[in-house]
Scaffold this motif. Structure first.
Motif, short mmCIF file in Angstrom:
data_model
loop_
_atom_site.label_atom_id
_atom_site.label_comp_id
_atom_site.label_asym_id
_atom_site.label_seq_id
_atom_site.Cartn_x
_atom_site.Cartn_y
_atom_site.Cartn_z
N UNK A 100 0.45 -1.16 0.15
CA UNK A 100 0.04 -0.18 0.20
C UNK A 100 0.87 1.32 -0.15
N UNK A 101 1.81 0.87 0.91
CA UNK A 101 2.58 3.08 0.73
C UNK A 101 3.70 2.90 -0.11
N UNK A 102 3.93 1.94 -0.34
CA UNK A 102 5.32 2.31 -1.64
C UNK A 102 5.00 1.87 -2.70
N UNK A 103 4.46 0.48 -3.10
CA UNK A 103 3.95 0.07 -4.21
C UNK A 103 2.56 1.70 -4.52
N UNK A 104 1.23 1.16 -3.78
CA UNK A 104 0.63 2.32 -3.89
C UNK A 104 0.78 3.87 -3.87
N UNK A 105 1.07 4.36 -3.21
CA UNK A 105 1.14 5.82 -2.89
C UNK A 105 2.17 6.16 -2.37
N UNK A 106 3.61 5.43 -2.65
CA UNK A 106 4.76 5.95 -2.94
C UNK A 106 5.21 7.12 -3.73
N UNK A 107 6.25 7.36 -4.07
CA UNK A 107 6.58 8.46 -4.81
C UNK A 107 6.46 8.65 -6.61
N UNK A 108 6.56 6.67 -6.05
CA UNK A 108 7.20 6.18 -8.17
C UNK A 108 6.13 5.45 -7.72
N UNK A 109 4.76 5.17 -7.39
CA UNK A 109 3.95 4.43 -6.69
C UNK A 109 2.59 4.31 -7.89
N UNK A 110 1.95 2.86 -7.34
CA UNK A 110 0.81 3.41 -9.11
C UNK A 110 0.09 4.60 -9.46
N UNK A 111 -0.51 5.17 -7.84
CA UNK A 111 -0.80 6.47 -7.05
C UNK A 111 -0.02 7.55 -8.30
N UNK A 112 0.76 7.55 -8.29
CA UNK A 112 1.94 9.04 -8.52
C UNK A 112 2.10 8.49 -10.95
N UNK A 113 2.01 7.17 -11.15
CA UNK A 113 2.36 6.94 -12.83
C UNK A 113 0.83 7.05 -13.27
#
Length: 423
Positions: free
Chosen positions: A84-97
């Protein structure tokens, strides 16, 4: 980025998705792009910390989700918080791309990301393989596979990777000498493609000077070879320590600048319980770290607390560090009852045992640790300290040693947040 006139009539979500993909292709290094070759089932990005693995995995999964309406995808990380915190919400995660207009909903508490085209991405924890028994997927992103403590999670994920014409899996990880990762790398050239990379390849996108600082601090160590250069180290058992590194016994001690007693409590008492790790370590005036005593054993809670207090008194310890993940503040209060004159410091294990031990093992490689005695039981545990062993048995003596020396290391050389984030 200008687009051909024929593309401007695309629906807005598709147009934004296309722009985002073209922007990534323009700025990414070639090694970060999904292999164009066909016929592969698993793509492994095996690279050092900070290489850009998270962005690599997020971009691949986002592209597939955006251009395959109704697709079912999964993200599996060492813990659900990592997913959740890295792969989705992280600076390079899904919510950013993924462009915001393409997102229908992000249900954080459930770890589910839904797109306007009907595709969905679900977060899973590698700690819970049973959660992957039912779901089926078109594509799966496995993050930090080398840190998974339950390899059967990977098997369950593969069983469910059966939707669509060509279901595929993306693995982004720094290397760990696990049987699972070694087995996948042995399939390179068949159904597995491997991309390898060094941390310095992404230096332009990291904090200024961070790569040079890391390489200088960990020069010549296993930590640098594995975590920066992404080498899969060849020692057969995959253990962090070997006989040569533990040839560090001394019979005399300098004056200690600081002494720590560290405790890694067993989760339960009884004949079949794990040991409680209890060790004392000190930072000498010569700048070296000294293992002073090992009083580990299978004890009831009041007995191990009394042993820790006694050890602290013997070595005039400045602090007793206690891992409190399982017992919380109660453990600190128990120890404080037996050692009222010694400060008790609760510590929480955020990273896995292997990751916590790496900087300490690096000190042994740099010949900065000495043992004031043979400590045969601890020595044997250190020689067996490998990822597959950790998954089967709790190395409590090593855990206590790591907590003690890590506390001393913080006193000697406070680490910058940038370095802590990478190592």
């Amino acid at each position: 980025m200008p687009l051909p006139d024929s593309w401007t009539n695309l629906p807005l979500p598709n147009l934004l998705a296309l722009q985002a993909r073209l922007q990534w292709i323009k700025q990414a290094r070639p090694a970060q792009l999904t292999p164009s070759r066909t016929g592969w089932r698993i793509w492994i990005a095996l690279a050092g910390r900070g290489w850009g693995k998270t962005r690599c995995g997020a971009e691949d999964l986002a592209h597939h989700a955006l251009w395959h309406p109704g697709a079912r995808l999964a993200v599996i990380a060492p813990t659900v918080a990592d997913a959740r915190d890295t792969c989705c919400e992280g600076a390079s995660g899904l919510l950013q791309v993924i462009p915001e207009p393409c997102i229908a909903a992000w249900r954080r508490s459930h770890g589910v990301l839904r797109l306007v085209n009907g595709s969905s991405i679900k977060c899973f924890s590698a700690e819970q393989p049973e959660r992957l028994r039912g779901p089926q997927h078109h594509r799966i992103w496995c993050d930090e596979l080398g840190a998974w403590e339950r390899p059967e999670t990977f098997d369950q994920a593969l069983f469910g990777l059966r939707l669509g014409v060509e279901p595929q899996m993306i693995v982004t990880t720094t290397p760990r000498p696990t049987e699972l990762l070694r087995g996948l790398l042995a399939r390179e050239g068949r159904d597995v493609i491997v991309t390898r990379g060094h941390t310095r390849e992404n230096a332009a996108n990291l904090a200024p000077g961070i790569v040079a600082a890391l390489e200088e601090r960990y020069a010549g160590t296993r930590l640098a070879r594995q975590e920066l250069a992404a080498e899969m180290l060849d020692d057969a058992a995959g253990a962090l320590w070997n006989e040569a590194l533990l040839d560090c016994i001394v019979t005399q001690l300098p004056r200690m600048r600081r002494t720590i007693v560290a405790v890694d409590p067993a989760l339960q008492a009884g004949a079949d319980s794990d040991e409680t790790g209890i060790v004392a370590a000190g930072l000498g005036e010569d700048g070296l770290f000294y293992l002073l005593a090992d009083r580990s054993g299978a004890y009831a809670a009041d007995l191990w607390a009394a042993r820790a207090a006694q050890l602290a008194a013997e070595w005039r310890a400045d602090v007793i560090r206690i891992e409190v993940n399982a017992g919380g503040g109660l453990l600190t209060r128990i120890v404080q009852h037996y050692a009222p004159q010694t400060r008790c410091e609760p510590v929480h294990a955020v990273h896995g045992k292997w990751d916590r031990a790496l900087p300490v093992a690096a000190l042994y490689e740099q010949k900065r640790v000495r043992h004031y005695g043979a400590f045969p039981a601890l020595r044997q545990q250190m020689l067996r300290f490998a990822p597959d062993m950790i998954a089967r048995h709790s190395p409590d003596r090593v855990d206590a040693l790591v907590w003690a020396i890590a506390g001393l290391l913080q006193v000697q050389t406070p680490t910058s947040p940038a370095i802590r984030g990478l190592i």
